[in-house]
Design a protein around this motif. Structure first.
Motif: not given
Length: 248
Positions: A3, A181-182, A184-186, A188-189, A200, A221-223
């Motif tokens: 991002n 990533q798992e 960090h994604h959690f 953010r979600e 975001e 990683q994405q997040d």
């Protein structure tokens, strides 16, 4: 780190380490590279806060939840601001475990930091026992929600999050890029359920035995928006390599 709207951060947490010569060595090392692509934050012990040249952002490792008064040995947020700090690490697992800082205490500190116009680097993370128990996400949600309850989700636009699995701090173990990533994604979600725009934009750092050799893969990683670096921040060459790995 996909991002491009989230400028990465690499923050060095010296913990109770370092000395005057290291300050100069680190600043000389960082001055050799173009680091315009990220924010570099140095978080030394309190006595060294006034000894940096101002080329990089300065952060403290802790602060009091009180404004001032009879609190021997404590440091107020306003004092950190006067010392030139822009950031302050709050809720580090070593503070939570070694100094009995509860989620509510951490939330109070976050509120005081924001009132002083400091940017909190809010740390969350789990022990290996919590991870193995299957309660990882509920545990992390409790740490986040205590702060949301204290300041409101909109104020998270002024925060940086740092995920530090306790089992990977100073142990040589590192969460795999997929594990990082798992989580960090959690995170953010979880925030997105309360405010998707803030979720975001908020930057989430990874901390836990990050080195120059593994930083690029973690940061890709994405997040993952950078790192909170412990031991490697005491090695100017390794720290610089981590900073260079944080290119978007």
């Amino acid at each position: 780190m996909q991002n491009s709207t989230r400028k990465p951060i690499v923050a060095g947490n010296w913990k109770m380490n370092g000395n005057k010569p290291l300050i100069q060595l680190l600043e000389d090392s960082l001055a050799t590279a173009d680091l315009a692509h990220l924010e570099v934050v140095i978080c030394p012990p309190f006595p060294y806060l006034g000894m940096f040249g101002g080329l990089n952002a300065l952060g403290a490792q802790n602060m009091s939840q009180f404004d001032g008064g009879a609190h021997t040995g404590e440091i107020a947020a306003s004092m950190l601001k006067e010392c030139g700090c822009q950031y302050v690490i709050l809720g580090h697992s070593e503070r939570r475990a070694g100094h009995a800082e509860t989620n509510d205490v951490v939330a109070s500190k976050v509120k005081k930091a924001l009132e002083a116009d400091l940017t909190p680097i809010l740390c969350v993370g789990e022990t290996e026992e919590i991870r193995d128990s299957g309660n990882l996400f509920a545990f992390l949600a409790e740490q986040i929600d205590a702060v949301v309850q204290e300041i409101g989700v909109n104020e998270f636009s002024k925060l940086v999050l740092a995920y530090e699995p306790i089992w990977a701090i100073g142990t040589g173990k590192t969460a795999s890029p997929a594990q990082a990533q798992e989580v960090h994604h959690f995170l953010r979600e979880h925030l997105a359920k309360k405010n998707s725009d803030i979720a975001e934009k908020i930057r989430i750092l990874y901390g836990g035995s990050v080195k120059g050799s593994n930083a690029k893969e973690l940061f890709s990683q994405q997040d993952v928006d950078g790192g909170l670096i412990g031991g490697a921040s005491l090695d100017p060459e390794d720290f610089l390599s981590i900073c260079l790995a944080a290119k978007q």
